[in-house]
Design a protein around this motif. Structure first.
Motif, short mmCIF file in Angstrom:
data_model
loop_
_atom_site.label_atom_id
_atom_site.label_comp_id
_atom_site.label_asym_id
_atom_site.label_seq_id
_atom_site.Cartn_x
_atom_site.Cartn_y
_atom_site.Cartn_z
N TYR A 1 -1.39 -13.99 -2.18
CA TYR A 1 -0.05 -13.50 -1.77
C TYR A 1 -0.13 -12.09 -2.05
N THR A 2 0.28 -11.32 -0.81
CA THR A 2 -0.35 -10.04 -0.84
C THR A 2 0.82 -9.12 -0.24
N LEU A 3 1.44 -7.83 -1.02
CA LEU A 3 1.96 -7.01 -0.22
C LEU A 3 1.23 -6.03 0.57
N THR A 4 1.38 -5.69 1.68
CA THR A 4 0.42 -5.29 2.68
C THR A 4 0.62 -3.49 2.42
N GLY A 5 1.66 -3.13 1.67
CA GLY A 5 1.92 -1.72 1.43
C GLY A 5 2.43 -0.80 2.86
N ALA A 6 3.03 -1.79 3.74
CA ALA A 6 3.38 -1.09 5.04
C ALA A 6 4.51 -0.15 4.55
N ALA A 7 4.72 0.84 5.63
CA ALA A 7 5.70 2.04 5.05
C ALA A 7 7.36 1.20 5.32
N ASN A 8 7.85 1.59 4.09
CA ASN A 8 9.27 1.27 3.95
C ASN A 8 10.03 1.82 2.87
N ALA A 9 11.17 2.37 2.91
CA ALA A 9 12.02 3.04 2.18
C ALA A 9 12.01 2.10 0.83
N LEU A 10 11.70 0.87 0.92
CA LEU A 10 12.11 0.23 -0.48
C LEU A 10 10.57 -0.21 -0.83
N ASP A 11 9.56 0.20 -0.19
CA ASP A 11 8.05 -0.33 -0.74
C ASP A 11 7.93 0.10 -2.32
N MET A 12 7.29 -0.91 -2.85
CA MET A 12 7.06 -0.64 -4.45
C MET A 12 5.50 -0.56 -4.80
N THR A 13 4.85 -0.40 -3.36
CA THR A 13 3.49 -0.50 -3.97
C THR A 13 2.59 1.04 -3.84
N GLY A 14 3.51 2.03 -3.20
CA GLY A 14 2.86 3.17 -2.86
C GLY A 14 2.06 3.29 -1.79
N GLY A 15 2.41 2.59 -0.73
CA GLY A 15 1.58 2.29 0.34
C GLY A 15 0.18 1.89 0.12
N VAL A 16 0.01 1.05 -0.87
CA VAL A 16 -1.51 0.64 -1.24
C VAL A 16 -1.48 -0.96 -0.98
N ARG A 17 -2.27 -1.44 -0.18
CA ARG A 17 -2.31 -2.86 -0.24
C ARG A 17 -2.56 -3.70 -1.66
N THR A 18 -1.62 -4.54 -2.15
CA THR A 18 -1.69 -5.04 -3.30
C THR A 18 -1.56 -6.49 -3.25
N GLU A 19 -2.67 -7.15 -3.87
CA GLU A 19 -2.45 -8.55 -3.92
C GLU A 19 -1.67 -8.94 -5.27
N LEU A 20 -0.66 -9.90 -5.17
CA LEU A 20 0.07 -10.18 -6.38
C LEU A 20 -0.33 -11.36 -7.12
N PHE A 21 -0.85 -12.58 -6.14
CA PHE A 21 -1.18 -13.83 -6.93
C PHE A 21 -2.50 -14.09 -6.18
N THR A 22 -3.21 -14.73 -6.96
CA THR A 22 -4.38 -15.28 -6.54
C THR A 22 -4.04 -16.67 -5.94
N ARG A 23 -3.13 -17.21 -6.71
CA ARG A 23 -2.54 -18.76 -6.25
C ARG A 23 -1.29 -19.05 -6.57
N LYS A 24 -0.63 -19.91 -5.96
CA LYS A 24 0.66 -20.50 -6.22
C LYS A 24 0.34 -22.11 -5.96
N GLU A 25 -0.14 -22.66 -6.76
CA GLU A 25 -0.70 -24.12 -6.58
C GLU A 25 -0.10 -25.16 -7.26
#
Length: 273
Positions: A91-115
């Motif tokens: 489960y990953t945040l892509t870092g796509a441009a948005n005024a409310l982005d929290m990643t600093g524009g960096v692709r960020t995987e949050l979870f390896t699994r929700k299982e």
């Protein structure tokens, strides 16, 4: 600004972490519809077929490979779903441009699994329903006496994920959440007393249980027992750090948007003036 980390201590232990001084106005970072601007999912099936746009699709078991992966891709969020178990991976945040982005524009995987732990059971005997609407996705499948549902929103913030098991026997389902990187960790937020996950900048999130009991907790993993018809949701941004009383006890037709939506005070200094 200090946070209480779970990294080296049991839940509730005090470990102060010195964090960078990121101070933003809560109004500028409110989890509004602007977090979802331009969002929308595509789903790639195990056979390579790509579903997109506003549509509903029903697939027969013969059209789905056993333990095949559904590749869900949005503007802001991406993840994989095992069609046999509805386990979610990467489960990953892509870092796509948005005024409310929290990643600093960096692709960020949050979870390896929700299982979910289904034991020897699978959903392979059931039809798979896929509903795509503007910015949202719903997956539903039944195998035997077990139903699973996933709801997701393609947004940079807000209540954007929900997994709901329903067992006709009434049994609970154990669901494990594992964070993807040591740079993102669970911690007790001293300003709310609640367990968040996040990083040393402004990324904040929260597991959102509904009729679910936490079995265990470390700095990288939580294990939950979820009642039949309950849910494990995921919340990002301001909704994750509000001083809320938790979700209502819903066990039927619970919605991913059943969240606080900026209506309660925000006390985490990273998200307030």
């Amino acid at each position: 600004m200090n946070l209480v980390s779970l990294r080296s201590f049991r839940l509730g232990s005090a470990l102060a972490l010195g964090l960078a001084s990121f101070v933003f106005s809560s109004s500028a970072l409110a989890a509004t519809s602007s977090a979802c601007t331009g969002g929308g999912f595509t789903v790639t099936l195990p056979n390579g077929q790509v579903l997109s746009g506003d549509r509903g699709t029903k697939l027969k078991p013969s059209q789905i490979a056993s333990h095949g992966l559904l590749k869900v891709k949005g503007r802001y969020v991406e993840f994989d779903v095992d069609a046999s178990t509805f386990a979610v991976y990467h489960y990953t945040l892509t870092g796509a441009a948005n005024a409310l982005d929290m990643t600093g524009g960096v692709r960020t995987e949050l979870f390896t699994r929700k299982e979910p732990n289904l034991g020897t059971r699978t959903l392979d005997a059931g039809d798979l329903d896929i509903d795509l609407t503007t910015g949202s996705l719903e997956l539903r499948r039944r195998g035997g006496n077990l139903r699973m549902k996933i709801q997701a929103k393609d947004c940079a913030q807000g209540g954007i994920f929900q997994m709901e098991p329903e067992d006709e026997s009434g049994a609970a389902t154990v669901i494990t959440h594992t964070l993807a990187t040591p740079a993102i960790y669970y911690f007790v937020n001293p300003y709310t007393g609640k367990v968040n996950f996040g990083n040393s900048a402004i990324l904040r999130g929260k597991d959102s249980p509904q009729v679910a009991t936490r079995i265990s907790q470390t700095d990288t993993e939580t294990v939950w027992s979820v009642a039949s018809g309950g849910r494990m949701g995921g919340v990002l941004g301001e909704d994750a750090v509000e001083a809320s009383g938790g979700a209502t006890a819903c066990t039927q037709d619970c919605q991913a948007q059943n969240r606080i939506n900026g209506s309660l005070p925000v006390t985490d200094p990273a998200w307030n003036d």
